[in-house]
Scaffold this motif. Sequence first.
Motif, PDB file in Angstrom:
ATOM      1  N   ILE A  32      36.737  31.782  58.301  1.00  0.00           N
ATOM      2  CA  ILE A  32      37.826  32.446  58.843  1.00  0.00           C
ATOM      3  C   ILE A  32      37.935  32.213  60.158  1.00  0.00           C
ATOM      4  CG2 ILE A  32      38.932  34.738  59.180  1.00  0.00           C
ATOM      5  CD1 ILE A  32      37.609  35.804  56.560  1.00  0.00           C
ATOM      6  N   PRO A  33      38.864  31.695  60.880  1.00  0.00           N
ATOM      7  CA  PRO A  33      38.854  31.195  62.403  1.00  0.00           C
ATOM      8  C   PRO A  33      38.721  32.622  63.299  1.00  0.00           C
ATOM      9  CG  PRO A  33      40.753  30.222  61.062  1.00  0.00           C
ATOM     10  CD  PRO A  33      40.198  31.319  60.184  1.00  0.00           C
ATOM     11  N   ALA A  85      45.499  46.001  66.859  1.00  0.00           N
ATOM     12  CA  ALA A  85      44.959  46.170  65.496  1.00  0.00           C
ATOM     13  C   ALA A  85      43.663  46.930  65.647  1.00  0.00           C
ATOM     14  CB  ALA A  85      44.945  45.307  64.523  1.00  0.00           C
ATOM     15  N   SER A  86      43.154  47.932  65.030  1.00  0.00           N
ATOM     16  CA  SER A  86      42.064  48.435  64.991  1.00  0.00           C
ATOM     17  C   SER A  86      41.058  47.763  64.166  1.00  0.00           C
ATOM     18  CB  SER A  86      42.115  49.877  64.280  1.00  0.00           C
ATOM     19  OG  SER A  86      42.472  49.745  62.761  1.00  0.00           O
ATOM     20  N   PRO A  87      39.806  47.846  64.326  1.00  0.00           N
ATOM     21  CA  PRO A  87      38.806  46.860  63.494  1.00  0.00           C
ATOM     22  C   PRO A  87      38.940  47.194  62.021  1.00  0.00           C
ATOM     23  CG  PRO A  87      37.602  48.241  65.528  1.00  0.00           C
ATOM     24  CD  PRO A  87      39.054  48.725  65.266  1.00  0.00           C
ATOM     25  N   PHE A  88      39.243  48.275  61.729  1.00  0.00           N
ATOM     26  CA  PHE A  88      39.544  48.226  60.297  1.00  0.00           C
ATOM     27  C   PHE A  88      40.759  47.901  59.577  1.00  0.00           C
ATOM     28  CE2 PHE A  88      41.367  50.813  56.582  1.00  0.00           C
ATOM     29  CZ  PHE A  88      40.198  50.623  55.709  1.00  0.00           C
ATOM     30  N   ALA A  89      41.951  47.904  60.572  1.00  0.00           N
ATOM     31  CA  ALA A  89      42.975  47.041  60.147  1.00  0.00           C
ATOM     32  C   ALA A  89      42.971  45.731  60.147  1.00  0.00           C
ATOM     33  CB  ALA A  89      44.400  47.524  61.203  1.00  0.00           C
ATOM     34  N   THR A  90      41.947  45.158  61.141  1.00  0.00           N
ATOM     35  CA  THR A  90      41.683  43.702  61.146  1.00  0.00           C
ATOM     36  C   THR A  90      41.007  43.297  59.825  1.00  0.00           C
ATOM     37  OG1 THR A  90      41.909  43.789  63.487  1.00  0.00           O
ATOM     38  CG2 THR A  90      40.659  41.942  62.449  1.00  0.00           C
ATOM     39  N   PHE A  91      40.145  43.926  59.498  1.00  0.00           N
ATOM     40  CA  PHE A  91      39.170  43.653  58.283  1.00  0.00           C
ATOM     41  C   PHE A  91      39.956  43.685  56.963  1.00  0.00           C
ATOM     42  CE2 PHE A  91      36.966  45.449  54.622  1.00  0.00           C
ATOM     43  CZ  PHE A  91      35.856  44.450  54.380  1.00  0.00           C
ATOM     44  N   TRP A  92      41.025  44.863  56.894  1.00  0.00           N
ATOM     45  CA  TRP A  92      41.790  45.044  55.691  1.00  0.00           C
ATOM     46  C   TRP A  92      42.873  44.162  55.551  1.00  0.00           C
ATOM     47  CZ3 TRP A  92      40.634  46.579  51.211  1.00  0.00           C
ATOM     48  CH2 TRP A  92      41.659  46.997  50.302  1.00  0.00           C
ATOM     49  N   GLN A  93      43.441  43.679  56.620  1.00  0.00           N
ATOM     50  CA  GLN A  93      44.768  42.993  56.573  1.00  0.00           C
ATOM     51  C   GLN A  93      44.451  41.540  57.089  1.00  0.00           C
ATOM     52  OE1 GLN A  93      47.730  44.836  59.177  1.00  0.00           O
ATOM     53  NE2 GLN A  93      47.583  46.876  58.127  1.00  0.00           N
ATOM     54  N   VAL A  94      43.340  41.214  57.598  1.00  0.00           N
ATOM     55  CA  VAL A  94      43.227  39.783  57.907  1.00  0.00           C
ATOM     56  C   VAL A  94      41.922  39.166  57.127  1.00  0.00           C
ATOM     57  CG1 VAL A  94      42.526  38.109  59.597  1.00  0.00           C
ATOM     58  CG2 VAL A  94      44.150  40.251  60.241  1.00  0.00           C
ATOM     59  N   ILE A  95      40.611  39.751  57.237  1.00  0.00           N
ATOM     60  CA  ILE A  95      39.642  39.405  56.925  1.00  0.00           C
ATOM     61  C   ILE A  95      39.495  39.459  55.390  1.00  0.00           C
ATOM     62  CG2 ILE A  95      37.067  39.601  56.887  1.00  0.00           C
ATOM     63  CD1 ILE A  95      37.139  40.504  59.527  1.00  0.00           C
ATOM     64  N   PHE A  96      39.694  40.716  54.855  1.00  0.00           N
ATOM     65  CA  PHE A  96      39.647  40.668  53.426  1.00  0.00           C
ATOM     66  C   PHE A  96      40.656  40.087  52.358  1.00  0.00           C
ATOM     67  CE2 PHE A  96      40.616  42.926  49.441  1.00  0.00           C
ATOM     68  CZ  PHE A  96      39.275  43.101  48.835  1.00  0.00           C
ATOM     69  N   PRO A  97      41.868  39.919  52.845  1.00  0.00           N
ATOM     70  CA  PRO A  97      42.873  38.766  52.028  1.00  0.00           C
ATOM     71  C   PRO A  97      42.496  37.121  51.839  1.00  0.00           C
ATOM     72  CG  PRO A  97      44.005  40.317  53.424  1.00  0.00           C
ATOM     73  CD  PRO A  97      42.634  40.502  53.759  1.00  0.00           C
ATOM     74  N   LEU A  98      41.578  36.867  53.141  1.00  0.00           N
ATOM     75  CA  LEU A  98      41.417  35.574  53.391  1.00  0.00           C
ATOM     76  C   LEU A  98      39.868  35.276  52.741  1.00  0.00           C
ATOM     77  CD1 LEU A  98      42.111  34.941  56.913  1.00  0.00           C
ATOM     78  CD2 LEU A  98      43.325  33.898  55.151  1.00  0.00           C
TER      79      LEU A  98
END
Length: 275
Positions: A168-169, A181-194
Amino acid sequence: MRPRLLGWLLALPATLAVAVFLGLPVLSTLSTTVTQSDGVFATYSEFFGSGFRRTVLWRTTEIALITTLISALIGFITAYVVSRTPGRMKSLLIIAAVFPLLTGVVVRSFAWLIILGRNGILNEFLQWTGIITEPLSMLYTEGSVIVAMVYLFVPLMILTCVGVLEGIPEDLLQASSSLGASPFATFWQVIFPLAVPGLIVGAVLVFTGSFTSYATPHLLGGEAQMMMGTFLHQRAMVTFDWIGASTIAAIMTVVTIAIVLVMSKIARRLNPAAV
């Protein structure tokens, strides 16, 4: 020669090898279960007509699913920490995660026999701390089988997830943070789907491994917690009921394929572009 035709010709040897060495044995096993004189589905009716056999199938599926869920949770969190760890420490963490794979399944299962036994390390520790006064019976339960199998398969989950999370870049995460975005939003909307593809691959490996496992359920579950792998071995090597063993193998194959298809569908819903 057209490129497409050349591609088919290059793939032909590998395709034939898969068909001969993997496809034919499976088809041969399946064919013996539907060519009996009692009827096409007589062996399957006999299997599902027995309450004991249905219980073994349900227990195996339940233990495999619980093992997969716990391994996915522990493995994903560990892989995330490893992927975000810089420098030499990351290499040390990966070596620590892979190290259990260097020993055999039977050796690792025997280790849990020593830990969970009535005179084992865990019971002695609990008695020493005063939490319990009498040793607990932890062996030959579903819990002991699940604990041992989670220990067996978590390294596989970590390895599959680490590769995806490292890909993940960093720019995406910085862009998400810069947009508020909050850290949780970044995790849930960016990291987790990828990370879904790695998570699904790991889940499939863990489920198929635990669903078809033999040594660990046999050592830690015994006859009281019999699973399909142990049942298959009993029918084939103890009672020499080859048709019954083939039926069990066919059911295990169908259940595994069904679970893999369900996981693939879930992956498509979570990340349509990734699978």
